[in-house]
Every structure is written in structure tokens, then in C-alpha cells.
Motif scaffolding. Structure first.
Motif, PDB file in Angstrom:
ATOM      1  N   LEU A  91       0.834  -1.205   0.000  1.00 19.05           N
ATOM      2  CA  LEU A  91       0.000   0.000   0.000  1.00 19.05           C
ATOM      3  C   LEU A  91       0.870   1.257   0.000  1.00 19.05           C
ATOM      4  CD1 LEU A  91      -2.870  -0.921   2.509  1.00 19.05           C
ATOM      5  CD2 LEU A  91      -3.051  -0.654   0.024  1.00 19.05           C
ATOM      6  N   ASN A  92       1.972   1.198   0.748  1.00 19.73           N
ATOM      7  CA  ASN A  92       2.878   2.341   0.794  1.00 19.73           C
ATOM      8  C   ASN A  92       3.710   2.463  -0.476  1.00 19.73           C
ATOM      9  OD1 ASN A  92       2.891   3.867   3.545  1.00 19.73           O
ATOM     10  ND2 ASN A  92       2.645   1.709   4.100  1.00 19.73           N
ATOM     11  N   VAL A  93       3.875   1.346  -1.203  1.00 16.52           N
ATOM     12  CA  VAL A  93       4.513   1.435  -2.518  1.00 16.52           C
ATOM     13  C   VAL A  93       3.667   2.296  -3.429  1.00 16.52           C
ATOM     14  CG1 VAL A  93       5.073   0.122  -4.614  1.00 16.52           C
ATOM     15  CG2 VAL A  93       5.781  -0.752  -2.384  1.00 16.52           C
ATOM     16  N   ARG A  98       8.772   5.678   0.476  1.00 13.76           N
ATOM     17  CA  ARG A  98       9.890   4.740   0.507  1.00 13.76           C
ATOM     18  C   ARG A  98      10.248   4.290   1.920  1.00 13.76           C
ATOM     19  NH1 ARG A  98      15.490   6.206  -2.478  1.00 13.76           N
ATOM     20  NH2 ARG A  98      15.300   8.062  -1.176  1.00 13.76           N
ATOM     21  N   GLY A  99      10.295   5.241   2.860  1.00 16.07           N
ATOM     22  CA  GLY A  99      10.665   4.897   4.230  1.00 16.07           C
ATOM     23  C   GLY A  99       9.705   3.901   4.855  1.00 16.07           C
ATOM     24  N   LYS A 100       8.400   4.109   4.655  1.00 12.80           N
ATOM     25  CA  LYS A 100       7.408   3.195   5.222  1.00 12.80           C
ATOM     26  C   LYS A 100       7.455   1.827   4.541  1.00 12.80           C
ATOM     27  CE  LYS A 100       4.145   6.688   6.862  1.00 12.80           C
ATOM     28  NZ  LYS A 100       2.756   7.225   6.764  1.00 12.80           N
ATOM     29  N   PHE A 106      10.705  -4.712   6.678  1.00 13.74           N
ATOM     30  CA  PHE A 106      11.524  -5.179   7.801  1.00 13.74           C
ATOM     31  C   PHE A 106      10.662  -5.891   8.835  1.00 13.74           C
ATOM     32  CE2 PHE A 106      13.582  -4.398  11.969  1.00 13.74           C
ATOM     33  CZ  PHE A 106      14.739  -5.152  11.762  1.00 13.74           C
ATOM     34  N   VAL A 107       9.483  -5.341   9.118  1.00 13.97           N
ATOM     35  CA  VAL A 107       8.558  -5.998  10.049  1.00 13.97           C
ATOM     36  C   VAL A 107       8.149  -7.369   9.494  1.00 13.97           C
ATOM     37  CG1 VAL A 107       6.283  -5.875  11.126  1.00 13.97           C
ATOM     38  CG2 VAL A 107       7.715  -3.835  11.023  1.00 13.97           C
ATOM     39  N   LYS A 170      18.253   2.071  -2.094  1.00 10.59           N
ATOM     40  CA  LYS A 170      19.246   2.589  -3.042  1.00 10.59           C
ATOM     41  C   LYS A 170      18.628   3.217  -4.279  1.00 10.59           C
ATOM     42  CE  LYS A 170      23.508   1.254  -5.439  1.00 10.59           C
ATOM     43  NZ  LYS A 170      24.477   0.161  -5.694  1.00 10.59           N
ATOM     44  N   PHE A 171      17.586   2.596  -4.829  1.00  9.81           N
ATOM     45  CA  PHE A 171      17.028   3.044  -6.106  1.00  9.81           C
ATOM     46  C   PHE A 171      15.653   3.700  -5.984  1.00  9.81           C
ATOM     47  CE2 PHE A 171      19.690  -0.732  -7.079  1.00  9.81           C
ATOM     48  CZ  PHE A 171      20.689  -0.085  -7.776  1.00  9.81           C
ATOM     49  N   GLY A 172      15.061   3.649  -4.793  1.00  3.65           N
ATOM     50  CA  GLY A 172      13.730   4.211  -4.648  1.00  3.65           C
ATOM     51  C   GLY A 172      12.659   3.268  -5.167  1.00  3.65           C
ATOM     52  N   LEU A 173      11.530   3.827  -5.545  1.00  6.17           N
ATOM     53  CA  LEU A 173      10.391   3.019  -5.985  1.00  6.17           C
ATOM     54  C   LEU A 173      10.160   3.191  -7.484  1.00  6.17           C
ATOM     55  CD1 LEU A 173       8.025   3.775  -2.965  1.00  6.17           C
ATOM     56  CD2 LEU A 173       9.256   1.641  -3.409  1.00  6.17           C
TER      57      LEU A 173
END
Length: 208
Positions: A91-93, A98-100, A106-107, A170-173
Motif C-alpha cells: 500500500l505504501n509502494v 519509501r521509508g514506510k 523489515f517488520v 538505493k534506487f527508490g520506488l
């Protein structure tokens, strides 16, 4: 006239180039779907083998004596929650955060690693404490093969998660990263569905 032809050629070349990139993305997703279908065949064969050998205990312990349903339910919840957190990452993509995305990946990794850790402990307990290793009976051989194959797939997914966290950082989305995340999402949810079948068919029916 020459300028017009050159311009038209450039536009045509640009369109062809754009279609080529579009086709590359389509082929990637199509190829991954084909891979998932082949994986379905592998797991179908393993489930069929387990069904045929589920009563071949060679006088040894059966699933009812070996399986701890509460423990396996804990494993199942970890994998189900990891599937949910991966959905939040996707959803955040779409939101371009990017941070989320990295945080939720990671979670997801933590829950997936917890699942694999519990499965390794379960195997260790069966082999060393219960003396019920894969060589003890055809039933246990089929069990370890089926559940172990799923565990190896989840481990591969964890490695892929680490790689994707690095790529997002490194490359973002960009389009390539999003496409690879989509493939990983399909893979992770597929493993979730397979595990639900394992839990129902192997553990639940085995205990009941």
C-alpha cells in the motif's frame, strides 16, 4: 521532407522502445506466474505423497502423538501477520512512501524469521527429543519433506526481502523495483496459502 521522415522515425522508434519496456514488464510477471504454477505442482505432489504415506508409521509415533497444535498455531499466526504487513508495505509502494515501505518490509522479515525459527526448533525437538527423524518412517519422511520444502521457500523469501529493502533504499520506488516487489508479494502470499493447507491437512487432521 527529410526532417519529417526523421521525426516520424524517431517517434516510431520511441513508441517501439516504450512497447519493448512494457513487454519486458509483462513478460516478467507472466514468467513469475508460470513459476508459481510450477511450484503449485511441486507442492501438490508433496501433499499427495504425504496423504498416501500418512498412516505408514512403521509402528512408530503418529501425528496425533507428535504434533503440538498450539505451537503450530503460533507459527501460523506469525506467517499470517507477515502476510498482512507485506500488504501494508505494498500500500505504501502505491503511496510512494519509501521509508514506510522499508519499515513494513523489515517488520515482515521479522515475522517470517520468527516463523522459520519456530519451525527449526520444532524439527530439532522431533529429531533429538522425540527420536522421530525423517528416517524413522515413511510418514515422517513425507512430513519433513513437505514442511521442510515450505520452510526453504520462506527462507528464500527472507533473503529476497533483504535484497528488496536494499534496492528500495538505493534506487527508490522506480518501475523495476515496484515490479520486483509485486513478484515478491505474490510469492509471499502464495507461501501463506500453502501453509494454511499444511496446517489444515497435516497438523489439524493429524491431531484430530
Amino acid at each position: 521532407m527529410s526532417t519529417s521522415i526523421t521525426a516520424n522515425h524517431g517517434v516510431a522508434h520511441g513508441d517501439a522502445h516504450g512497447h519493448e519496456h512494457h513487454d519486458d514488464g509483462s513478460k516478467t510477471l507472466l514468467g513469475f506466474w508460470i513459476y508459481l504454477m510450477s511450484d503449485c505442482l511441486i507442492f501438490s505432489g508433496l501433499f499427495a505423497t504425504f496423504a498416501a504415506l500418512s498412516h505408514a508409521t512403521a509402528g512408530g509415533p503418529s501425528g496425533k502423538e507428535l504434533f503440538d497444535l498450539k505451537y503450530v498455531f503460533g507459527e501460523t499466526m506469525l506467517l499470517l501477520i507477515s502476510s498482512f504487513t507485506f500488504g501494508l508495505a505494498m500500500l505504501n509502494v502505491r503511496a510512494g512512501s519509501r521509508g514506510k515501505v522499508i519499515a513494513w518490509l523489515f517488520v515482515t522479515f521479522l515475522f517470517g524469521a520468527g516463523f522459520v525459527g519456530m519451525e527449526v526448533y520444532e524439527f530439532h525437538h522431533l529429531i533429538t527429543v522425540e527420536n522421530a527423524g525423517p528416517s524413522h518412517s515413511a510418514f515422517l519422511s513425507a512430513y519433513f519433506t513437505l514442511v521442510g520444502t515450505h520452510g526453504l521457500h520462506v527462507t528464500s523469501g527472507l533473503i529476497w526481502l533483504v535484497a528488496m529493502m536494499h534496492m528500495v533504499g538505493k534506487f527508490g520506488l522506480n518501475d523495476v523495483v515496484q515490479r520486483r516487489l509485486s513478484c515478491l508479494s505474490l510469492f509471499w502470499h502464495f507461501l501463506d496459502l500453502v501453509w494454511i493447507c499444511v496446517f489444515s491437512f497435516v497438523y489439524l487432521l493429524g491431531v484430530l
